[in-house]
Design a protein around this motif. Structure first.
Motif, PDB file in Angstrom:
ATOM      1  N   TYR A   1       0.825  -1.209   0.000  1.00 57.45           N
ATOM      2  CA  TYR A   1       0.000   0.000   0.000  1.00 57.45           C
ATOM      3  C   TYR A   1       0.860   1.260   0.000  1.00 57.45           C
TER       4      TYR A   1
ATOM      5  N   THR B   1      -1.388  -2.265  -4.246  1.00 61.39           N
ATOM      6  CA  THR B   1      -2.144  -3.293  -3.531  1.00 61.39           C
ATOM      7  C   THR B   1      -1.326  -3.756  -2.340  1.00 61.39           C
TER       8      THR B   1
ATOM      9  N   THR C   1      -1.588  -5.269   2.139  1.00 63.15           N
ATOM     10  CA  THR C   1      -2.263  -5.913   3.262  1.00 63.15           C
ATOM     11  C   THR C   1      -1.955  -5.122   4.521  1.00 63.15           C
TER      12      THR C   1
ATOM     13  N   PRO D   1      -7.214  -3.914  -2.021  1.00 67.40           N
ATOM     14  CA  PRO D   1      -6.820  -5.250  -1.571  1.00 67.40           C
ATOM     15  C   PRO D   1      -6.454  -6.132  -2.756  1.00 67.40           C
TER      16      PRO D   1
ATOM     17  N   THR E   1     -16.198  -5.469  -4.857  1.00 64.70           N
ATOM     18  CA  THR E   1     -15.570  -4.819  -3.704  1.00 64.70           C
ATOM     19  C   THR E   1     -16.030  -3.368  -3.598  1.00 64.70           C
TER      20      THR E   1
ATOM     21  N   ALA F   1      -8.151   0.912   3.857  1.00 67.34           N
ATOM     22  CA  ALA F   1      -7.315  -0.289   3.849  1.00 67.34           C
ATOM     23  C   ALA F   1      -7.655  -1.199   5.025  1.00 67.34           C
ATOM     24  N   HIS F   2      -7.880  -0.607   6.199  1.00 64.85           N
ATOM     25  CA  HIS F   2      -8.276  -1.409   7.357  1.00 64.85           C
ATOM     26  C   HIS F   2      -9.621  -2.098   7.105  1.00 64.85           C
ATOM     27  N   ASP F   3     -10.498  -1.431   6.350  1.00 64.21           N
ATOM     28  CA  ASP F   3     -11.818  -1.992   6.057  1.00 64.21           C
ATOM     29  C   ASP F   3     -11.809  -2.916   4.833  1.00 64.21           C
ATOM     30  N   GLU F   4     -10.644  -3.079   4.209  1.00 64.31           N
ATOM     31  CA  GLU F   4     -10.459  -3.969   3.060  1.00 64.31           C
ATOM     32  C   GLU F   4     -11.347  -3.581   1.884  1.00 64.31           C
TER      33      GLU F   4
END
Length: 264
Positions: free
Chosen positions: A97, A128, A130, A181, A188, A234-237
């Motif tokens: 990221y 992309t 994680t 992600p 998504t 990002a935390h919520d994907e």
């Protein structure tokens, strides 16, 4: 759209390079300009001293590999190596990221997009990643078994790029920064986000020989709220689409304006 310049900071061996170039080529004339080796954390640095070399690519890619930094590549690909400038610069898909202010200004992926802006060219950066087990995730996405997943993600990013262009997001942004992600697809959730005000801790540690090496644990340090930001996404994907403006001056308070008072 005349032609698209595709670049990255992960270099010629990036697992995203071939699938992304192929996906973009379905609808665009694509030329590639990438560093010979990985050039992460280089920001928008330019090679001021020394010389750069560029060689023609083979193996199904049309374009060049070069010995410089990502921003050098944009200068080369949009300048002396091209008869005419590209209509769009695309950077990525980065392995990891690039969200939050600290990463944004450190990333060679985003730095290439910023260099495009400096040249008056629209640019979109894709990354992309994680938020958990970075070493394990990185090893998995570099494995040959991830080739099919990269093709799927590349096709989705190529579709999303066309959507970003179609809605004219560049009319209100200098660059567009996309973080998503690895398993992102049409199902998504997508969000328009802000840049999180985040930094990080120490990057260098002593190696015991009087030298210092890069040693970053990946932890972001919040310097403001994360609500509505790229880091929260990002935390919520979910997919984060961030319209970014280049640095601007901060408005001073009335008390601070006294610094600009005329001489007595």
């Amino acid at each position: 759209m005349s032609w698209v310049l595709l670049t990255n900071d992960d270099g010629l061996d990036s697992p995203a390079l071939h699938p992304f170039a192929a996906a973009l080529s379905v609808r665009h004339d694509v030329r590639v300009i990438v560093p010979e080796r990985e050039r992460s954390w280089s920001g928008k640095a330019i090679t001021r001293f020394g010389t750069l070399e560029a060689r023609a690519l083979d193996g199904g890619l049309y374009g060049w590999a070069h010995t410089g930094l990502p921003a050098d590549g944009v200068q080369l690909g949009a300048g002396p190596l091209a008869a005419d400038p590209p209509s769009l610069v695309v950077s990525g898909i980065n392995v990891g990221y690039n969200h939050g202010a600290g990463y944004l200004w450190s990333s060679g992926t985003v730095g290439a997009a910023v260099e495009a802006w400096a040249l008056g060219l629209p640019a979109v950066a894709f990354s992309t990643g994680t938020m958990v087990d970075w070493p394990g995730w990185r090893a998995r996405v570099h494995a040959t078994s991830s080739a099919t997943a990269w093709r799927r993600l590349a096709e989705y990013c190529a579709w999303l790029l066309d959507e970003i262009v179609a809605v004219g997001l560049h009319e209100s942004a200098d660059i567009v920064n996309v973080n998503l992600p690895f398993d992102a697809g049409h199902g998504t959730e997508r969000r328009l986000t802000t840049v999180a005000r985040t930094g990080y801790g120490s990057l260098l540690v002593a190696n015991g020989d009087g030298e210092f090496i890069h040693s970053y644990d990946g932890k972001l340090v919040a310097r403001g709220p994360l609500e509505g930001s790229d880091v929260e996404a990002a935390h919520d994907e979910v997919v984060s689409i961030t319209p970014v403006m280049m640095p601007a001056s901060a408005p001073p308070t009335a008390a601070q304006r006294r610094l600009a008072a005329p001489p007595a």
